[in-house]
Write a protein that holds these residues in place. Structure first.
Motif, PDB file in Angstrom:
ATOM      1  N   ALA A 161      20.269 -37.567  -7.630  1.00 36.71           N
ATOM      2  CA  ALA A 161      20.022 -36.294  -6.947  1.00 36.71           C
ATOM      3  C   ALA A 161      19.794 -36.520  -5.455  1.00 36.71           C
ATOM      4  O   ALA A 161      20.236 -35.730  -4.624  1.00 36.71           O
ATOM      5  CB  ALA A 161      18.816 -35.589  -7.572  1.00 36.71           C
ATOM      6  N   SER A 193      26.059 -26.622  -3.267  1.00 37.36           N
ATOM      7  CA  SER A 193      25.259 -26.600  -4.490  1.00 37.36           C
ATOM      8  C   SER A 193      25.204 -27.998  -5.122  1.00 37.36           C
ATOM      9  O   SER A 193      26.202 -28.714  -5.132  1.00 37.36           O
ATOM     10  CB  SER A 193      25.891 -25.601  -5.461  1.00 37.36           C
ATOM     11  OG  SER A 193      25.005 -25.370  -6.517  1.00 37.36           O
ATOM     12  N   GLY A 194      24.024 -28.348  -5.588  1.00 38.59           N
ATOM     13  CA  GLY A 194      23.891 -29.624  -6.291  1.00 38.59           C
ATOM     14  C   GLY A 194      23.778 -30.833  -5.390  1.00 38.59           C
ATOM     15  O   GLY A 194      23.978 -31.962  -5.838  1.00 38.59           O
ATOM     16  N   THR A 195      23.426 -30.626  -4.121  1.00 29.93           N
ATOM     17  CA  THR A 195      23.334 -31.766  -3.202  1.00 29.93           C
ATOM     18  C   THR A 195      21.893 -32.257  -3.034  1.00 29.93           C
ATOM     19  O   THR A 195      21.644 -33.117  -2.196  1.00 29.93           O
ATOM     20  CB  THR A 195      23.901 -31.414  -1.824  1.00 29.93           C
ATOM     21  OG1 THR A 195      23.293 -30.198  -1.380  1.00 29.93           O
ATOM     22  CG2 THR A 195      25.395 -31.228  -1.886  1.00 29.93           C
ATOM     23  N   GLY A 196      20.964 -31.695  -3.789  1.00 26.83           N
ATOM     24  CA  GLY A 196      19.610 -32.250  -3.786  1.00 26.83           C
ATOM     25  C   GLY A 196      18.598 -31.535  -2.916  1.00 26.83           C
ATOM     26  O   GLY A 196      17.501 -32.042  -2.701  1.00 26.83           O
ATOM     27  N   LYS A 197      18.912 -30.318  -2.473  1.00 27.65           N
ATOM     28  CA  LYS A 197      17.972 -29.591  -1.605  1.00 27.65           C
ATOM     29  C   LYS A 197      16.685 -29.236  -2.368  1.00 27.65           C
ATOM     30  O   LYS A 197      15.569 -29.503  -1.891  1.00 27.65           O
ATOM     31  CB  LYS A 197      18.632 -28.317  -1.066  1.00 27.65           C
ATOM     32  CG  LYS A 197      19.955 -28.570  -0.348  1.00 27.65           C
ATOM     33  CD  LYS A 197      20.564 -27.305   0.205  1.00 27.65           C
ATOM     34  CE  LYS A 197      20.981 -26.277  -0.830  1.00 27.65           C
ATOM     35  NZ  LYS A 197      22.081 -26.730  -1.717  1.00 27.65           N
ATOM     36  N   THR A 198      16.885 -28.634  -3.532  1.00 30.07           N
ATOM     37  CA  THR A 198      15.711 -28.254  -4.329  1.00 30.07           C
ATOM     38  C   THR A 198      14.931 -29.496  -4.780  1.00 30.07           C
ATOM     39  O   THR A 198      13.706 -29.500  -4.811  1.00 30.07           O
ATOM     40  CB  THR A 198      16.144 -27.408  -5.544  1.00 30.07           C
ATOM     41  OG1 THR A 198      16.787 -26.227  -5.073  1.00 30.07           O
ATOM     42  CG2 THR A 198      14.957 -27.023  -6.398  1.00 30.07           C
ATOM     43  N   THR A 199      15.680 -30.551  -5.102  1.00 29.03           N
ATOM     44  CA  THR A 199      15.018 -31.792  -5.504  1.00 29.03           C
ATOM     45  C   THR A 199      14.092 -32.292  -4.392  1.00 29.03           C
ATOM     46  O   THR A 199      12.951 -32.703  -4.655  1.00 29.03           O
ATOM     47  CB  THR A 199      16.065 -32.869  -5.832  1.00 29.03           C
ATOM     48  OG1 THR A 199      16.949 -32.357  -6.829  1.00 29.03           O
ATOM     49  CG2 THR A 199      15.411 -34.136  -6.334  1.00 29.03           C
ATOM     50  N   HIS A 208      21.718 -20.942   1.719  1.00 35.18           N
ATOM     51  CA  HIS A 208      23.170 -21.032   1.696  1.00 35.18           C
ATOM     52  C   HIS A 208      23.769 -20.143   2.781  1.00 35.18           C
ATOM     53  O   HIS A 208      24.973 -20.156   2.986  1.00 35.18           O
ATOM     54  CB  HIS A 208      23.702 -20.513   0.345  1.00 35.18           C
ATOM     55  CG  HIS A 208      23.717 -21.562  -0.714  1.00 35.18           C
ATOM     56  ND1 HIS A 208      23.113 -21.392  -1.929  1.00 35.18           N
ATOM     57  CD2 HIS A 208      24.258 -22.800  -0.745  1.00 35.18           C
ATOM     58  CE1 HIS A 208      23.290 -22.462  -2.661  1.00 35.18           C
ATOM     59  NE2 HIS A 208      23.976 -23.337  -1.961  1.00 35.18           N
ATOM     60  N   ILE A 232      22.232 -39.639 -13.083  1.00 32.57           N
ATOM     61  CA  ILE A 232      22.392 -38.609 -12.053  1.00 32.57           C
ATOM     62  C   ILE A 232      21.624 -39.039 -10.796  1.00 32.57           C
ATOM     63  O   ILE A 232      20.436 -39.358 -10.863  1.00 32.57           O
ATOM     64  CB  ILE A 232      21.854 -37.251 -12.540  1.00 32.57           C
ATOM     65  CG1 ILE A 232      22.654 -36.807 -13.765  1.00 32.57           C
ATOM     66  CG2 ILE A 232      21.916 -36.208 -11.425  1.00 32.57           C
ATOM     67  CD1 ILE A 232      22.030 -35.681 -14.532  1.00 32.57           C
ATOM     68  N   TYR A 261      17.891 -39.007 -11.948  1.00 34.90           N
ATOM     69  CA  TYR A 261      17.544 -38.367 -13.215  1.00 34.90           C
ATOM     70  C   TYR A 261      18.201 -39.153 -14.336  1.00 34.90           C
ATOM     71  O   TYR A 261      19.202 -39.842 -14.113  1.00 34.90           O
ATOM     72  CB  TYR A 261      18.018 -36.916 -13.228  1.00 34.90           C
ATOM     73  CG  TYR A 261      17.133 -35.988 -12.439  1.00 34.90           C
ATOM     74  CD1 TYR A 261      15.835 -35.705 -12.862  1.00 34.90           C
ATOM     75  CD2 TYR A 261      17.587 -35.385 -11.265  1.00 34.90           C
ATOM     76  CE1 TYR A 261      15.015 -34.861 -12.145  1.00 34.90           C
ATOM     77  CE2 TYR A 261      16.766 -34.533 -10.541  1.00 34.90           C
ATOM     78  CZ  TYR A 261      15.483 -34.281 -10.983  1.00 34.90           C
ATOM     79  OH  TYR A 261      14.675 -33.441 -10.274  1.00 34.90           O
TER      80      TYR A 261
HETATM   81  N1  LIG Z   1      15.593 -31.915 -14.100  1.00 36.15           N
HETATM   82  C1  LIG Z   1      16.811 -32.421 -13.858  1.00 36.15           C
HETATM   83  N2  LIG Z   1      17.390 -33.252 -14.745  1.00 36.15           N
HETATM   84  C2  LIG Z   1      18.594 -33.788 -14.511  1.00 36.15           C
HETATM   85  N3  LIG Z   1      19.318 -33.541 -13.419  1.00 36.15           N
HETATM   86  C3  LIG Z   1      18.818 -32.696 -12.500  1.00 36.15           C
HETATM   87  C4  LIG Z   1      17.543 -32.101 -12.666  1.00 36.15           C
HETATM   88  N4  LIG Z   1      17.290 -31.322 -11.601  1.00 36.15           N
HETATM   89  C5  LIG Z   1      18.368 -31.426 -10.806  1.00 36.15           C
HETATM   90  N5  LIG Z   1      19.277 -32.251 -11.331  1.00 36.15           N
HETATM   91  C6  LIG Z   1      20.571 -32.635 -10.721  1.00 36.15           C
HETATM   92  O1  LIG Z   1      20.313 -33.166  -9.448  1.00 36.15           O
HETATM   93  C7  LIG Z   1      21.280 -32.714  -8.525  1.00 36.15           C
HETATM   94  C8  LIG Z   1      20.624 -32.000  -7.355  1.00 36.15           C
HETATM   95  O2  LIG Z   1      20.074 -30.776  -7.804  1.00 36.15           O
HETATM   96  P1  LIG Z   1      19.313 -29.753  -6.859  1.00 36.15           P
HETATM   97  O3  LIG Z   1      18.736 -28.680  -7.692  1.00 36.15           O
HETATM   98  O4  LIG Z   1      18.427 -30.505  -5.974  1.00 36.15           O
HETATM   99  O5  LIG Z   1      20.540 -29.161  -6.020  1.00 36.15           O
HETATM  100  P2  LIG Z   1      20.498 -28.023  -4.906  1.00 36.15           P
HETATM  101  O6  LIG Z   1      20.986 -28.673  -3.659  1.00 36.15           O
HETATM  102  O7  LIG Z   1      19.190 -27.379  -4.852  1.00 36.15           O
HETATM  103  O8  LIG Z   1      21.603 -26.998  -5.438  1.00 36.15           O
HETATM  104  P3  LIG Z   1      21.633 -25.401  -5.258  1.00 36.15           P
HETATM  105  O9  LIG Z   1      22.122 -25.156  -3.881  1.00 36.15           O
HETATM  106  O10 LIG Z   1      22.668 -24.968  -6.271  1.00 36.15           O
HETATM  107  O11 LIG Z   1      20.288 -24.888  -5.547  1.00 36.15           O
HETATM  108  C9  LIG Z   1      22.229 -31.847  -9.303  1.00 36.15           C
HETATM  109  O12 LIG Z   1      23.350 -32.613  -9.654  1.00 36.15           O
HETATM  110  C10 LIG Z   1      21.459 -31.440 -10.518  1.00 36.15           C
HETATM  111  O13 LIG Z   1      22.316 -31.256 -11.602  1.00 36.15           O
END
Ligand SMILES: Nc1ncnc2c1ncn2[C@@H]1O[C@H](COP(=O)(O)OP(=O)(O)OP(=O)(O)O)[C@@H](O)[C@H]1O
Ligand SMILES: [Mg+2]
Lengths: 304, 228
Positions: B19, B39-45, B197, B17, B13
């Protein structure tokens, strides 16, 4: 396919109802711009009518010498027809001239008496010449003053309305410019208004739109309801304008009749005869305008 | 060949960043895969890349033999019909009933009314809401609402169901019900990807577990447990 179209129409109607007051304001603004365009149309029609009536009144009266024989008169008339820019020539024979002279002077016993004394008709024939354009008259007059014609002509007279015409043109031109500017302004406001309304409706529907995208709705299916909505605005605004337009026209008709004293011209009938065309064009114009505005809004705010 | 294949996937990003970094992951048809991690390890990404909501910065993603790395935006709806999606925040339409919420997914994709009438009751039966079709979302419990979302995600009979923290807002009883439902859907043959989680959930499932850490796949175990 039919079911899908029905669904899109339904969604479009929902967009319209969801923010009903915003829709009302939008329709009002579009109506105002259509109304100013209509007013511009009325002004144009009125000034064109006035000018063409005035132009009809212009002619050159050529009084021929009384001693000319009928054959000579015919020759002169045929010759005059060849002058470029001549639209029509009417011949007034000496007898007709006398009849109308008597008619005009019937309250003057002295003239009637002197005519009786003279015994024969002292009046010559005359030609009434109309030019095909307003600018043609001067040229025709010049042509008539050449030797070819001068020997037969006693006198020429140009009933000149060009000063009146140019002042009418001047006034109506100014009014039309004003109306044009006002219309343009309203059209611009319409564009902004529709743009903003669609923007707000996209915002209102952001959840639906999000879900639609998630479940695989095609992008045209997401966009189409907003276009439907724009067309609904255009349709309603056109209807509102038409509904206000005709009563208002009937209201000003007497004043128009008075102003153009003598011309029988009925504004209401004129626009009734052309209402499909007149409002159809406005509807299409409004649809194009609204679709443009909503497409820009979607480009900007609807990421699909 | 795997149903889903992430090859050397990275996602950056703006602002430096990272992801996702060099992720390799294959998921076969009919699998039930849990993706866990802090949290924030890229699962949703990872999920966003899978449904083409975001493009990958590097690497290749293949879904059902279709390379979606450079998917055109007009082809996205076709992909979305093959992947049902469930998120933590339910995203039900509050003014529509249970039935209408599920029907909506079919209607907006151009299904005929006949099809809608026949499929929606089946879906509601699968998720056990056949008696609450006329309720509005606010008249349902959190678990019931999530079941409506699952029914909607199944509307196009997708090959893949993705659930990103579907139980994040639910208590343990409702959580168990939702997980049982996902398990049932998986038994019908749908490939399920569950991001969670919840340690208990993962341990009870006894299915494949992928652990993410700082944008990378830290471990990938069949019949795994939530380590960490
Ligand atoms: N649209 C975006 N712009 C910039 N950074 C982003 C964006 N979306 C996610 N990130 C960053 O990418 C990283 C991964 O985010 P992601 O949402 O994939 O985490 P996650 O594993 O789903 O976390 P959680 O368990 O809290 O849902 C994070 O550091 C987040 O801040
Ligand atoms: Mg997440």
């Amino acid at each position: 396919m039919f079911a899908v179209i029905l669904r899109i129409l339904n969604f479009g109607l929902q967009n319209f109802w969801r923010n009903i007051w915003l829709s009302v304001v939008t329709v009002t603004v579009i109506s105002l711009s259509l109304f100013s365009v209509s007013a511009l149309g009325v002004l144009t029609v009125l000034s064109n009518q006035a000018l063409s009536k005035l132009e009809e009144k212009i002619d050159i009266a050529v009084y021929l010498k009384p001693e000319l024989k009928d054959e000579q008169i015919q020759v002169v008339k045929n010759d005059a027809t060849t002058i470029s820019g001549v639209k029509s020539i009417d011949l007034v024979t000496p007898e007709q001239a006398l009849v109308s002279f008597r008619e005009r002077e019937k309250d003057n016993p002295l003239i009637a008496e002197s005519l009786l004394l003279l015994g024969n008709n002292p009046l010559g024939a005359s030609l009434i010449i109309k030019a095909s354009s307003q600018e043609g008259y001067q040229n025709i007059l010049k042509e008539l003053q050449t030797n070819r014609f001068m020997q037969y002509i006693q006198d020429t007279h140009l009933d000149d309305y060009s000063r009146v015409i140019s002042s009418v043109q001047n006034i109506t031109g100014k009014i039309k410019n004003m109306a044009g500017i006002v219309s343009l302004l309203f059209i611009l406001i319409t564009l902004l208004m529709v743009f903003n309304t669609i923007r707000i409706n996209i915002y209102t529907h952001r959840e639906e739109i999000g879900i639609m995208r998630l479940v695989g709705a095609s992008s045209w299916f997401i966009r189409a309801p907003f276009w439907v909505e724009s067309v609904i605005y255009a349709l309603l605004a056109t209807l509102v304008t038409a509904v206000i337009f005709f009563p208002l026209l009937s209201f000003i008709q007497p004043y128009v009749a008075e102003f153009f004293n003598g011309f029988s011209f009925n504004l209401v009938e004129y626009f009734k005869d052309r209402s499909w065309w007149f409002f159809g064009a406005q509807f299409i114009g409004a649809v194009l305008l609204n679709i443009l505005a909503s497409t820009i809004a979607m480009r900007k705010y609807l990421k699909v | 060949m795997a149903l889903i294949d992430f090859r050397n996937i990275s996602k950056f990003y703006p602002g430096g960043i990272v992801a996702l970094k060099d992720v390799n992951l294959s998921i076969n048809e009919g699998e039930f895969v849990s993706i866990v991690g802090q949290s924030g390890t890229g699962k949703t990404t990872l999920i966003k890349l899978l449904i083409a909501e975001e493009p990958a910065s590097e690497g290749r993603i293949v879904v059902g033999g279709w390379d979606i790395s450079n998917i055109k935006s007009r082809e996205v709806p076709l992909l979305r019909k093959q992947i049902g999606v469930v998120f933590q925040d339910f995203k039900l339409l509050p003014r529509k009933t249970v039935y209408e919420n599920v029907a909506f997914a079919l209607e907006v994709s151009g299904a005929l009314p006949k099809t809608v009438h026949s499929i929606v009751p089946q879906l509601l039966k699968i998720v056990g809401l056949e008696n609450k079709t006329d309720r509005f979302p606010r008249e349902l419990s959190g678990g019931e609402q999530q079941r409506v979302v699952i029914a909607r995600a199944l509307a196009h009979r997708p090959k893949i169901l993705v659930a990103d923290e579907p139980t994040g807002n639910l208590d343990s009883i409702n959580t168990k019900e939702i997980i049982d439902l996902l398990r049932k859907i998986n038994e019908f043959g749908t490939t399920v990807i569950l991001v969670t989680h919840n340690r208990e959930v993962v341990n009870d499932l006894k299915k494949r577990v992928v652990v993410m850490d700082k944008g990378r796949v830290a471990s990938d175990q069949h019949k795994g447990r939530y380590l960490l």
